[in-house]
Enzyme design. Structure first.
Site, short mmCIF file in Angstrom:
data_model
loop_
_atom_site.label_atom_id
_atom_site.label_comp_id
_atom_site.label_asym_id
_atom_site.label_seq_id
_atom_site.Cartn_x
_atom_site.Cartn_y
_atom_site.Cartn_z
N GLU A 270 35.51 48.80 40.47
CA GLU A 270 35.74 47.85 41.57
C GLU A 270 35.16 48.40 42.88
O GLU A 270 34.95 47.63 43.83
CB GLU A 270 37.24 47.58 41.74
CG GLU A 270 37.82 46.64 40.71
CD GLU A 270 37.30 45.21 40.83
OE1 GLU A 270 37.40 44.62 41.90
OE2 GLU A 270 36.78 44.69 39.82
N TYR B 295 42.23 46.63 47.03
CA TYR B 295 42.31 47.59 45.92
C TYR B 295 41.03 48.43 45.85
O TYR B 295 41.08 49.66 45.79
CB TYR B 295 42.52 46.84 44.60
CG TYR B 295 42.33 47.71 43.38
CD1 TYR B 295 43.35 48.53 42.93
CD2 TYR B 295 41.12 47.71 42.68
CE1 TYR B 295 43.18 49.36 41.81
CE2 TYR B 295 40.94 48.52 41.57
CZ TYR B 295 41.97 49.34 41.14
OH TYR B 295 41.78 50.14 40.05
N SER C 36 37.32 53.62 40.19
CA SER C 36 37.17 52.32 39.52
C SER C 36 35.81 51.70 39.79
O SER C 36 35.26 51.82 40.90
CB SER C 36 38.26 51.38 40.05
OG SER C 36 37.96 50.05 39.70
O1 G4F Z 1 41.19 41.61 34.08
P1 G4F Z 1 40.99 41.56 35.53
O2 G4F Z 1 42.18 41.20 36.37
O3 G4F Z 1 40.38 42.96 35.94
P2 G4F Z 1 39.55 43.47 37.23
O4 G4F Z 1 39.88 42.69 38.44
O5 G4F Z 1 38.11 43.54 36.84
O6 G4F Z 1 40.15 44.93 37.44
C1 G4F Z 1 40.49 45.78 36.35
O7 G4F Z 1 39.44 46.67 36.05
C2 G4F Z 1 39.14 47.61 37.08
C3 G4F Z 1 38.03 48.52 36.56
O8 G4F Z 1 36.83 47.97 36.91
C4 G4F Z 1 40.35 48.42 37.46
F1 G4F Z 1 40.05 49.28 38.45
C5 G4F Z 1 41.47 47.48 37.89
O9 G4F Z 1 42.65 48.22 38.18
C6 G4F Z 1 41.74 46.53 36.76
O10 G4F Z 1 42.22 47.28 35.65
O11 G4F Z 1 39.86 40.48 35.91
C7 G4F Z 1 38.57 40.50 35.31
C8 G4F Z 1 37.79 39.27 35.70
C9 G4F Z 1 37.77 38.97 37.21
O12 G4F Z 1 36.46 38.63 37.58
C10 G4F Z 1 38.66 37.76 37.37
O13 G4F Z 1 38.33 36.90 38.46
O14 G4F Z 1 38.40 38.12 35.10
C11 G4F Z 1 38.43 37.06 36.04
N1 G4F Z 1 39.50 36.13 35.69
C12 G4F Z 1 39.32 34.80 35.39
N2 G4F Z 1 40.50 34.22 35.18
C13 G4F Z 1 40.82 36.40 35.66
C14 G4F Z 1 41.45 35.19 35.32
N3 G4F Z 1 41.49 37.55 35.85
C15 G4F Z 1 42.84 37.51 35.73
N4 G4F Z 1 43.54 38.66 35.89
N5 G4F Z 1 43.53 36.34 35.44
C16 G4F Z 1 42.87 35.15 35.21
O15 G4F Z 1 43.48 34.12 34.97
#
Ligand code: G4F
Length: 304
Positions: free
Chosen positions: A96, A118, A94
């Protein structure tokens, strides 16, 4: 499981548990696969602080157990290198792992600095895959995948949380969407393109690791603005920043350099950011219109 259930007519399911070495050995023995893709993980980053030990077991040590199942079933040891026709192994690494990024864009040579349990678990799995390739000569490779989305994405991830939220607001089921850090930047691509990259990686003669992403980065705020605009709405009328969704440590900026994948796999993404967001918003409008506002939100967007 929802995605798998939809396909179940065409797919034979065999039970296996990443926490149980014996079950993985039995599964490999029964199926005698040509290829194994390890896409399993505790993959929701915020949950990895709440369940850090389980994340280490599944996302990290789970990779060891799959590699061991393949090694044992193939009769490979330190003194006995793999037979011709060995099982090929793909590990879902990932972006990440890059975490607090040392350079941008990120390549296969960029050092890792994971920012969550993670990310640390994925980094262990990544190096272990490399180690089994080098120690035992196994065909074991990692794809370092940047964020990949589709209408099948879980409702807890930001892209789907936004597309579902927009659809609910447009159809009059809700008025507000509560989000965390709107300034984080991600390189979002279409999951279907990324699965094609995985297959290309296992079809090569030489095992090697690849960064897979679009090379284009956007703020969460841009994703939000576009998704609302597609539905004819203004995000400023509906989005509320909620500290409950801010993470203990954030990955601020991710952007892939997929040059190696382009040169050596002939891989390029076919779907851009706007097309992807449009696809997700339209799919959720259709889904919620047909279901009277119900969607499978097993985790639920409010869970962190
Ligand atoms: O959609 P996210 O939760 O994805 P994240 O953390 O980037 O991880 C995903 O991608 C990775 C690949 O790079 C995978 F390995 C992992 O398993 C997963 O699929 O969050 C994306 C961004 C973050 O910066 C977070 O802080 O969106 C921001 N965000 C802002 N508000 C939010 C929110 N994320 C989530 N989930 N929910 C919110 O309300």
């Amino acid at each position: 499981m929802r995605g798998i259930r939809q396909l179940v007519g065409d797919v034979r399911l065999v039970r296996g548990d990443l926490l149980d070495q014996g079950s993985l050995i039995s599964a490999v023995e029964r199926v005698q696969p040509d290829e194994v893709y390890n896409l399993a993980a505790m993959s929701y980053v915020p949950m990895s602080w709440q369940q850090a030990e389980l994340t280490g077991e599944v996302t990290g040590l789970g990779v060891l157990r799959v590699l061991e199942a393949i090694r044992v079933c193939s009769g490979i040891s330190a003194s006995r290198s793999p037979a011709h026709g060995q099982i090929r192994f793909y590990q879902a690494s990932s972006s990440e792992m890059f975490g607090k990024v040392r350079e941008s864009p990120q390549t296969e040579r960029t050092p890792f600095h994971p920012r969550s349990p993670y990310g640390v678990g994925k980094t262990y799995g990544h190096f272990l895959t490399q180690n089994y390739r080098e120690s035992y000569g196994m065909f074991a490779v990692s794809g370092i995948l940047f964020n990949h989305e589709s209408p099948r994405r879980g409702a807890e991830f930001v892209s789907r949380k936004v597309s579902l939220g927009v659809a609910k607001i447009k159809l009059g089921y809700e008025r507000q969407l509560r989000l965390g850090n709107m300034q984080a930047r991600r390189d979002w691509g279409f999951a279907g393109d990324y699965v094609r990259a995985m297959q290309l990686m296992l079809a090569r003669d030489d095992p090697a690791d690849f960064v897979i992403g679009t090379g284009v980065t956007h703020e969460v705020a841009e994703l939000v603005e576009l998704a609302f605009k597609i539905a004819g709405l203004d995000w400023r009328d509906h989005v509320v920043c909620d500290a409950a969704f801010i993470r203990p440590a954030e990955v601020d900026h991710l952007c892939a350099d997929p040059s190696k994948a382009k040169d050596q796999l002939g891989w390029e993404p076919t779907i851009g950011f706007e097309e992807l967001v449009t696809m997700m918003v339209e799919a959720d409008l259709e889904l919620l219109s047909a279901s009277g506002g119900q969607a499978d939100e097993s985790f639920g967007p409010e869970s962190w």
